[in-house]
Each structure stands twice: as C-alpha cells, then as structure tokens.
Enzyme design. Sequence first.
Site, PDB file in Angstrom:
ATOM      1  N   VAL A  10     -11.147   2.846   2.107  1.00  0.00           N
ATOM      2  CA  VAL A  10     -10.654   4.016   0.900  1.00  0.00           C
ATOM      3  C   VAL A  10      -9.340   3.298   0.009  1.00  0.00           C
ATOM      4  CG1 VAL A  10     -10.467   6.077   2.579  1.00  0.00           C
ATOM      5  CG2 VAL A  10      -9.266   4.041   2.775  1.00  0.00           C
TER       6      VAL A  10
ATOM      7  N   GLY B 194       0.670  -1.038  -0.048  1.00  0.00           N
ATOM      8  CA  GLY B 194      -0.185  -0.010   0.164  1.00  0.00           C
ATOM      9  C   GLY B 194       0.644   1.412   0.271  1.00  0.00           C
TER      10      GLY B 194
ATOM     11  N   ASP C  42      -4.913   2.359  10.481  1.00  0.00           N
ATOM     12  CA  ASP C  42      -5.957   1.614  11.126  1.00  0.00           C
ATOM     13  C   ASP C  42      -6.272   1.957  12.486  1.00  0.00           C
ATOM     14  OD1 ASP C  42      -8.823   1.109  10.237  1.00  0.00           O
ATOM     15  OD2 ASP C  42      -8.039  -1.064   9.911  1.00  0.00           O
TER      16      ASP C  42
ATOM     17  N   ARG D 213      -5.476  -0.080  -6.665  1.00  0.00           N
ATOM     18  CA  ARG D 213      -3.909   0.588  -6.008  1.00  0.00           C
ATOM     19  C   ARG D 213      -3.639   2.106  -7.345  1.00  0.00           C
ATOM     20  NH1 ARG D 213      -1.931  -2.589  -1.894  1.00  0.00           N
ATOM     21  NH2 ARG D 213      -2.211  -4.134  -2.056  1.00  0.00           N
TER      22      ARG D 213
ATOM     23  N   LYS E 169      -7.355   6.775  10.712  1.00  0.00           N
ATOM     24  CA  LYS E 169      -7.880   5.935  11.229  1.00  0.00           C
ATOM     25  C   LYS E 169      -8.239   5.939  13.043  1.00  0.00           C
ATOM     26  CE  LYS E 169      -9.471   3.162   7.616  1.00  0.00           C
ATOM     27  NZ  LYS E 169     -10.671   2.191   7.447  1.00  0.00           N
TER      28      LYS E 169
HETATM   29  P1  IMP Z   1      -3.907  -1.741  10.960  1.00  0.00           P
HETATM   30  O1  IMP Z   1      -3.175  -3.337  10.931  1.00  0.00           O
HETATM   31  O2  IMP Z   1      -5.138  -2.245  11.029  1.00  0.00           O
HETATM   32  O3  IMP Z   1      -3.135  -0.530  11.075  1.00  0.00           O
HETATM   33  O4  IMP Z   1      -4.189  -2.425   9.267  1.00  0.00           O
HETATM   34  C1  IMP Z   1      -3.016  -1.052   8.258  1.00  0.00           C
HETATM   35  C2  IMP Z   1      -2.982  -1.602   7.217  1.00  0.00           C
HETATM   36  O5  IMP Z   1      -4.576  -2.621   6.616  1.00  0.00           O
HETATM   37  C3  IMP Z   1      -2.766  -0.430   5.748  1.00  0.00           C
HETATM   38  O6  IMP Z   1      -0.742  -0.777   5.558  1.00  0.00           O
HETATM   39  C4  IMP Z   1      -3.362  -0.768   4.919  1.00  0.00           C
HETATM   40  O7  IMP Z   1      -2.932  -2.163   4.277  1.00  0.00           O
HETATM   41  C5  IMP Z   1      -4.904  -1.889   5.734  1.00  0.00           C
HETATM   42  N1  IMP Z   1      -5.616  -0.730   5.398  1.00  0.00           N
HETATM   43  C6  IMP Z   1      -6.779  -0.533   6.815  1.00  0.00           C
HETATM   44  N2  IMP Z   1      -7.467   0.582   6.240  1.00  0.00           N
HETATM   45  C7  IMP Z   1      -7.834   0.161   4.775  1.00  0.00           C
HETATM   46  C8  IMP Z   1      -8.538   0.964   3.724  1.00  0.00           C
HETATM   47  O8  IMP Z   1      -9.674   1.853   4.513  1.00  0.00           O
HETATM   48  N3  IMP Z   1      -8.124   0.563   2.684  1.00  0.00           N
HETATM   49  C9  IMP Z   1      -7.437  -0.082   2.271  1.00  0.00           C
HETATM   50  N4  IMP Z   1      -6.547  -0.983   3.189  1.00  0.00           N
HETATM   51  C10 IMP Z   1      -6.903  -0.138   4.338  1.00  0.00           C
HETATM   52 MG    MG Z   2      -1.003  -2.093   4.474  1.00  0.00          MG
END
Ligand code: IMP
Ligand code: MG
Length: 182
Positions: A159, A52, A109, A171, A137
């Site tokens: 998103v 990403g 996230d 992407r 977020k």
């Molecule tokens: P976390 O470990 O939950 O903070 O996840 C982070 C990862 O989840 C990011 O690097 C993204 O790859 C994916 N992610 C989280 N939210 C979204 C979104 O709204 N769209 C796409 N990928 C997301």
């Molecule tokens: Mg990611």
Amino acid sequence: MKTESSTYGLIDMEKTLLYSEKEIQKKVKKIAKEITKDYKDSKPLLIGVLKGSIIFLSDLIREIKTPIEIDFVDIKSYKGTESTKPELRLNTTHKIENREIILIDDILDTGKTMQLLKKEFKKRGAKKTKICTLLDKPSRRQVNIKPDYKGFEIPNVFVIGYGLDYNGKYRELPNIYKIKEK
Ligand code: IMP
Ligand code: MG
C-alpha cells in the site's frame, strides 16, 4: 473502486483505492478516543517511526484530548517491496526511563521494526511500550507482536499514500491505495 495506472521508473504500476481520506479520518478519531481514555492520568510519549508515520501522527495528536509529548525514531527497513533487517538510525531526544510510550507507525508488517523498538525502550527503562498502527498486515507477521491500537486490518498487499511510500514516492497522497506491478 477506482483504478489508474502510472509509470514509476521502468515498472508499470497499477494503483487501486483502498481507503479514502474520509474513511481514514474516521478511524484516526476512533483511535484518538481510545488513547484519550487510556491515558487520562498520564502524559504518554508518542514516538513516530519516520518517515511513514508523520501524517498519521500529526492527524492523531490533534484528535487526542489529553496532554501528550512527541518524539521520533528513524528506522530503515524497506527496499522496494522487500522487507529487510531493520536498523535504528535516529534516536529520541526525550528520556525514556519511566515513561509510558506509544510507538506510532503507518503499518505493522513483519513486526520486526516494532520488536526492535520494544526491546530498545525496555532496555532504556520505559514503564510500558504500546504499539499504535494505522494498518495491520497480520498474514505477513514473522515475530510474535500485536498492535494495541489499530485502524484497518489488510491482506497481503503493498500500500501507498497517507505517509506510506514505494521507494520514497507517493507519501503525499491523501488516500491509501494498493499497488501491484502490471
Ligand atoms: P516491519 O518491520 O516488517 O513490520 O515493517 C514495517 C515498515 O515497513 C513500516 O513502517 C513501513 O515503513 C514498511 N512497510 C510495510 N508494508 C508496507 C506497505 O505495504 N507499503 C509501504 N510501506 C510498508
Ligand atoms: Mg516505516
């Protein structure tokens, strides 16, 4: 706000423009300026979280006006729109000991990915590890983690675009859109 529909598999998605290319570039420049100022006297190692972060990382490094190095890690954490336990699948090639690290990701996230990586780099002797994310977020956070550099704070929406995917798709879109199932 522009809205358009597309069919992805059997699910009908509605996508709404959230940030345009122009708005994103303005934010990227602002973050690059902060990093340039904070790392004037050291050469930080920017570590992109695959996949990403690649578009954000490549735009960002071209706006940073101080020497840097780059590396990558690969983390598996998302299936569709559901967050699962992150796993480290690919590691850096640079030595981490005594380095100033900046972790680069598209979105923060739940925070679990960054928590895992911060722990990992601490174990490997990093001098300091900071977090840089284009999107944040905070309402979804499950662990106590905050970005040191961030672009936009967004509500709890899913998103796509500018590196962000839904099941590996979208992407390549230059703008960022929010999507929801119709
Ligand atoms: P976390 O470990 O939950 O903070 O996840 C982070 C990862 O989840 C990011 O690097 C993204 O790859 C994916 N992610 C989280 N939210 C979204 C979104 O709204 N769209 C796409 N990928 C997301
Ligand atoms: Mg990611």
